[in-house]
Design an enzyme around this catalytic site. Structure first.
Site, PDB file in Angstrom:
ATOM      1  N   GLY A 239       0.758  -1.243   0.000  1.00  0.00           N
ATOM      2  CA  GLY A 239       0.000   0.000   0.000  1.00  0.00           C
ATOM      3  C   GLY A 239       0.784   1.286   0.000  1.00  0.00           C
ATOM      4  O   GLY A 239       0.212   2.357  -0.221  1.00  0.00           O
ATOM      5  N   GLU A 273       3.914  -6.690   1.942  1.00  0.00           N
ATOM      6  CA  GLU A 273       3.515  -7.048   0.568  1.00  0.00           C
ATOM      7  C   GLU A 273       3.518  -5.844  -0.359  1.00  0.00           C
ATOM      8  O   GLU A 273       2.498  -5.534  -0.980  1.00  0.00           O
ATOM      9  CB  GLU A 273       2.097  -7.655   0.588  1.00  0.00           C
ATOM     10  CG  GLU A 273       1.924  -8.874   1.459  1.00  0.00           C
ATOM     11  CD  GLU A 273       0.449  -9.290   1.591  1.00  0.00           C
ATOM     12  OE1 GLU A 273      -0.445  -8.578   1.089  1.00  0.00           O
ATOM     13  OE2 GLU A 273       0.199 -10.342   2.197  1.00  0.00           O
ATOM     14  N   PRO A 274       4.618  -5.130  -0.465  1.00  0.00           N
ATOM     15  CA  PRO A 274       4.602  -3.964  -1.351  1.00  0.00           C
ATOM     16  C   PRO A 274       4.543  -4.375  -2.814  1.00  0.00           C
ATOM     17  O   PRO A 274       5.163  -5.361  -3.219  1.00  0.00           O
ATOM     18  CB  PRO A 274       5.942  -3.272  -1.048  1.00  0.00           C
ATOM     19  CG  PRO A 274       6.837  -4.377  -0.595  1.00  0.00           C
ATOM     20  CD  PRO A 274       5.956  -5.374   0.119  1.00  0.00           C
ATOM     21  N   ARG A 312      -4.924   2.891 -16.386  1.00  0.00           N
ATOM     22  CA  ARG A 312      -5.099   3.656 -15.143  1.00  0.00           C
ATOM     23  C   ARG A 312      -5.725   5.040 -15.350  1.00  0.00           C
ATOM     24  O   ARG A 312      -6.620   5.414 -14.605  1.00  0.00           O
ATOM     25  CB  ARG A 312      -3.770   3.767 -14.381  1.00  0.00           C
ATOM     26  CG  ARG A 312      -3.155   2.397 -14.036  1.00  0.00           C
ATOM     27  CD  ARG A 312      -1.976   2.490 -13.073  1.00  0.00           C
ATOM     28  NE  ARG A 312      -2.414   2.856 -11.747  1.00  0.00           N
ATOM     29  CZ  ARG A 312      -2.298   4.046 -11.226  1.00  0.00           C
ATOM     30  NH1 ARG A 312      -1.695   5.011 -11.893  1.00  0.00           N
ATOM     31  NH2 ARG A 312      -2.766   4.300 -10.037  1.00  0.00           N
ATOM     32  N   TYR A 316      -9.121   5.160 -13.409  1.00  0.00           N
ATOM     33  CA  TYR A 316      -9.151   5.867 -12.122  1.00  0.00           C
ATOM     34  C   TYR A 316      -8.942   7.371 -12.266  1.00  0.00           C
ATOM     35  O   TYR A 316      -8.844   8.072 -11.255  1.00  0.00           O
ATOM     36  CB  TYR A 316      -8.032   5.372 -11.190  1.00  0.00           C
ATOM     37  CG  TYR A 316      -7.809   3.894 -11.110  1.00  0.00           C
ATOM     38  CD1 TYR A 316      -8.762   3.053 -10.537  1.00  0.00           C
ATOM     39  CD2 TYR A 316      -6.618   3.332 -11.554  1.00  0.00           C
ATOM     40  CE1 TYR A 316      -8.528   1.687 -10.434  1.00  0.00           C
ATOM     41  CE2 TYR A 316      -6.379   1.963 -11.447  1.00  0.00           C
ATOM     42  CZ  TYR A 316      -7.340   1.158 -10.886  1.00  0.00           C
ATOM     43  OH  TYR A 316      -7.110  -0.176 -10.786  1.00  0.00           O
ATOM     44  N   CYS A 342     -11.316   3.094 -29.781  1.00  0.00           N
ATOM     45  CA  CYS A 342     -12.569   3.794 -30.066  1.00  0.00           C
ATOM     46  C   CYS A 342     -13.404   3.988 -28.811  1.00  0.00           C
ATOM     47  O   CYS A 342     -14.462   3.359 -28.638  1.00  0.00           O
ATOM     48  CB  CYS A 342     -13.343   3.018 -31.122  1.00  0.00           C
ATOM     49  SG  CYS A 342     -12.377   2.905 -32.613  1.00  0.00           S
ATOM     50  N   GLU A 343     -12.939   4.831 -27.934  1.00  0.00           N
ATOM     51  CA  GLU A 343     -13.652   5.191 -26.702  1.00  0.00           C
ATOM     52  C   GLU A 343     -13.213   6.613 -26.369  1.00  0.00           C
ATOM     53  O   GLU A 343     -12.017   6.912 -26.429  1.00  0.00           O
ATOM     54  CB  GLU A 343     -13.198   4.329 -25.513  1.00  0.00           C
ATOM     55  CG  GLU A 343     -13.403   2.864 -25.658  1.00  0.00           C
ATOM     56  CD  GLU A 343     -14.571   2.343 -24.828  1.00  0.00           C
ATOM     57  OE1 GLU A 343     -15.212   3.135 -24.108  1.00  0.00           O
ATOM     58  OE2 GLU A 343     -14.823   1.143 -24.918  1.00  0.00           O
ATOM     59  N   TYR A 370       0.855  -1.912 -12.126  1.00  0.00           N
ATOM     60  CA  TYR A 370      -0.552  -1.933 -12.542  1.00  0.00           C
ATOM     61  C   TYR A 370      -0.708  -1.327 -13.930  1.00  0.00           C
ATOM     62  O   TYR A 370      -1.654  -0.597 -14.196  1.00  0.00           O
ATOM     63  CB  TYR A 370      -1.428  -1.204 -11.513  1.00  0.00           C
ATOM     64  CG  TYR A 370      -1.250  -1.778 -10.119  1.00  0.00           C
ATOM     65  CD1 TYR A 370      -1.699  -3.057  -9.836  1.00  0.00           C
ATOM     66  CD2 TYR A 370      -0.584  -1.067  -9.113  1.00  0.00           C
ATOM     67  CE1 TYR A 370      -1.504  -3.617  -8.575  1.00  0.00           C
ATOM     68  CE2 TYR A 370      -0.392  -1.623  -7.859  1.00  0.00           C
ATOM     69  CZ  TYR A 370      -0.853  -2.889  -7.602  1.00  0.00           C
ATOM     70  OH  TYR A 370      -0.666  -3.445  -6.367  1.00  0.00           O
TER      71      TYR A 370
HETATM   72  N1  LLP Z   1      -1.442  -7.083  -0.832  1.00  0.00           N
HETATM   73  C1  LLP Z   1      -2.731  -7.216  -1.189  1.00  0.00           C
HETATM   74  C2  LLP Z   1      -3.570  -8.200  -0.504  1.00  0.00           C
HETATM   75  C3  LLP Z   1      -3.262  -6.402  -2.203  1.00  0.00           C
HETATM   76  O1  LLP Z   1      -4.533  -6.527  -2.546  1.00  0.00           O
HETATM   77  C4  LLP Z   1      -2.430  -5.461  -2.867  1.00  0.00           C
HETATM   78  C5  LLP Z   1      -2.939  -4.615  -3.940  1.00  0.00           C
HETATM   79  C6  LLP Z   1      -1.087  -5.387  -2.452  1.00  0.00           C
HETATM   80  C7  LLP Z   1      -0.627  -6.205  -1.436  1.00  0.00           C
HETATM   81  C8  LLP Z   1      -0.113  -4.434  -3.073  1.00  0.00           C
HETATM   82  O2  LLP Z   1      -0.481  -3.120  -2.898  1.00  0.00           O
HETATM   83  P1  LLP Z   1       0.502  -1.938  -3.336  1.00  0.00           P
HETATM   84  O3  LLP Z   1       1.731  -2.025  -2.468  1.00  0.00           O
HETATM   85  O4  LLP Z   1       0.842  -2.148  -4.755  1.00  0.00           O
HETATM   86  O5  LLP Z   1      -0.266  -0.717  -3.109  1.00  0.00           O
HETATM   87  N2  LLP Z   1      -4.852  -1.287  -9.865  1.00  0.00           N
HETATM   88  C9  LLP Z   1      -4.739  -0.287  -8.832  1.00  0.00           C
HETATM   89  C10 LLP Z   1      -4.111  -0.847  -7.576  1.00  0.00           C
HETATM   90  C11 LLP Z   1      -4.816  -2.056  -7.025  1.00  0.00           C
HETATM   91  C12 LLP Z   1      -4.167  -2.633  -5.807  1.00  0.00           C
HETATM   92  C13 LLP Z   1      -4.735  -3.958  -5.473  1.00  0.00           C
HETATM   93  N3  LLP Z   1      -4.150  -4.621  -4.328  1.00  0.00           N
HETATM   94  C14 LLP Z   1      -3.955   0.886  -9.390  1.00  0.00           C
HETATM   95  O6  LLP Z   1      -3.570   0.842 -10.550  1.00  0.00           O
HETATM   96  O7  LLP Z   1      -3.757   1.871  -8.695  1.00  0.00           O
END
Ligand code: LLP
Length: 414
Positions: A239, A273-274, A312, A316, A342-343, A370
């Site tokens: 996160g 879990e980065p 993205r 978003y 085409c959007e 992502y």
């Molecule tokens: N652990 C779990 C259980 C997760 O669901 C996620 C991300 C992570 C770790 C890694 O999170 P991070 O460190 O990357 O923030 N597609 C979206 C982001 C979706 C994240 C989903 N889960 C975007 O492009 O911003």
């Protein structure tokens, strides 16, 4: 330091010019920097020296085998969310004992595969999943190590689509259900209660919500200990955000400092879990301007990358910096950087002040996370090639798809 720097006027990835990459491999293409990946992982690992900890890279952010390989070689573990990701990680040579399995919808087949290869832990997200895992483990003749993903109901103050730790989200078990579920888990004979897990959202720009979540999780750890359920590890999810435009996310040190302070003396192994933070700024999407279409209301620069490559912005409203590989003289105008799909939502950037001409190369920055992993074949567009730059070398780590491959699995009626 960024791995993408301008040298003699030309944007480079490490020692390789992006203009040269475009020439050799065509556009659009993804360009990753090995050095940037390693540096991002080191930033975590150097804070964790002397602590029982494992950085489990969230594979969903970018699952290219070369990316996984670079991180695995430097000691990363992996956080997976599907059997597909499990097989990728194994194909990249990862040690199954360093894999945690997250996700709300694990199938029996996925559980079975993970049990057979012997992963470190299942992050279980519901009572029903607990029962299924126990049954599958029994069939396979294995014991599954589990942690419960607890939903701490804290506001991550991020985009609602990537906020996951609120009660209204589908993720994890409700905070008040955690204790009874742990009791149940410890009574099931094919499960071994090993840890506790939470992940509250993505692209967080402050540490306070992480700390708030941790405090809630630690309360549970203590209550469980009082009941004789001693946990071995705590998984704090991913996160931590990155800078796309002008955000000022905490350093890894500032993010971890209050967390590690609270864990001191607890003898809990720490898992993280980065995803984005390891790969986000280690990649760019390289694209070429096909046409310029100036107009009264808007000026459109139509490039050869599109929302099917980088979803993205369309999905978003995300901002990615867009910079010319070679800056040109000439009038600067606000351009809508759009793709051929085409959007009307097919944009990569809006109102970007640039001096542009057809044929120019643009780098869409911060496209390591992502990005390719969320790409599609919409409009029958083959997925772009992926390159990994290592010093003065550019390696093709995924060749461009061909159109024939896109319909190779399809059949006409007899
Ligand atoms: N652990 C779990 C259980 C997760 O669901 C996620 C991300 C992570 C770790 C890694 O999170 P991070 O460190 O990357 O923030 N597609 C979206 C982001 C979706 C994240 C989903 N889960 C975007 O492009 O911003």
């Amino acid at each position: 330091m960024s791995a993408f720097v301008r040298r003699e006027g030309i944007l480079h990835a490490e020692g390789v010019s992006l203009a040269e990459i475009a020439e050799r491999f065509g556009t659009p293409c993804w360009v990753y920097s090995r050095h940037a990946l390693e540096e991002a992982l080191d930033e975590f690992q150097s804070e964790l020296v002397g602590i029982e900890a494992l950085v489990c890279y969230a594979v969903k952010a970018n699952s290219n085998l070369a990316v996984l390989d670079v991180l695995a070689r430097r000691g990363a573990g992996f956080d997976i969310v599907s059997g597909g990701e499990l097989r990728r990680v194994l194909a990249a040579g990862a040690d199954p004992r360093r894999i945690v399995f997250s996700g709300v919808g694990k199938s029996a087949g996925e559980m079975e595969l993970a049990l057979r290869v012997g992963i470190l832990c299942f992050n279980v997200e519901s009572a029903a999943e607990l029962d299924r895992l126990d049954a599958v483990a029994c069939e396979v003749g294995k014991v599954a190590s589990i942690s419960l993903r607890v939903n701490p109901d804290v506001d991550a103050r991020t985009h609602p689509y990537v906020s996951t730790g609120l009660k209204e989200n589908k993720f994890g078990v409700a905070y008040e259900d955690a204790l009874p579920l742990y009791r149940r888990a410890s009574s099931l004979s094919n499960l071994r209660v090993s840890g506790i897990d939470c992940h509250i959202g993505s692209q967080l720009l402050e540490s306070a919500p992480f700390v708030e979540a941790l405090d809630k999780v630690l309360l549970l750890v203590d209550r469980l200990a009082a009941e004789g359920i001693a946990l071995e590890h705590i998984d704090l999810g991913g996160g931590l955000g990155i800078r796309y435009r002008d955000e000022a996310p905490p350093t890894v040190r500032d993010y971890l400092r209050p967390i590690l302070a609270r864990l001191r003396g607890r003898r809990l192994h720490v898992l993280l879990e980065p995803g984005r933070r390891l790969v986000g700024n280690a990649g760019v999407l390289l694209t070429r301007v096909e046409y310029l279409k100036p107009g009264d209301v808007k000026n459109f620069a139509i490039v050869d990358a599109a929302m099917n490559d980088l979803a993205r912005p369309a999905l978003y409203g995300s901002w990615h910096d867009i910079v010319p590989v070679v800056r040109r003289q000439g009038p600067v105008r606000p351009w809508e950087i759009v793709g051929p799909v085409c959007e009307s939502g097919d944009f990569l950037g809006r109102g970007r002040d640039l001096a542009l001409a057809a044929g120019d190369l643009l780098a869409i920055m911060s496209a390591g996370a992502y990005s390719m992993s969320m790409s599609s074949n919409y409009n029958s567009r083959p997925r772009a090639a992926e390159l990994m730059v290592d010093g003065n070398q550019a390696h093709l780590v995924r060749r461009r798809e061909t159109v024939e491959e896109l319909y190779a699995l399809e059949n006409r009626l007899p």
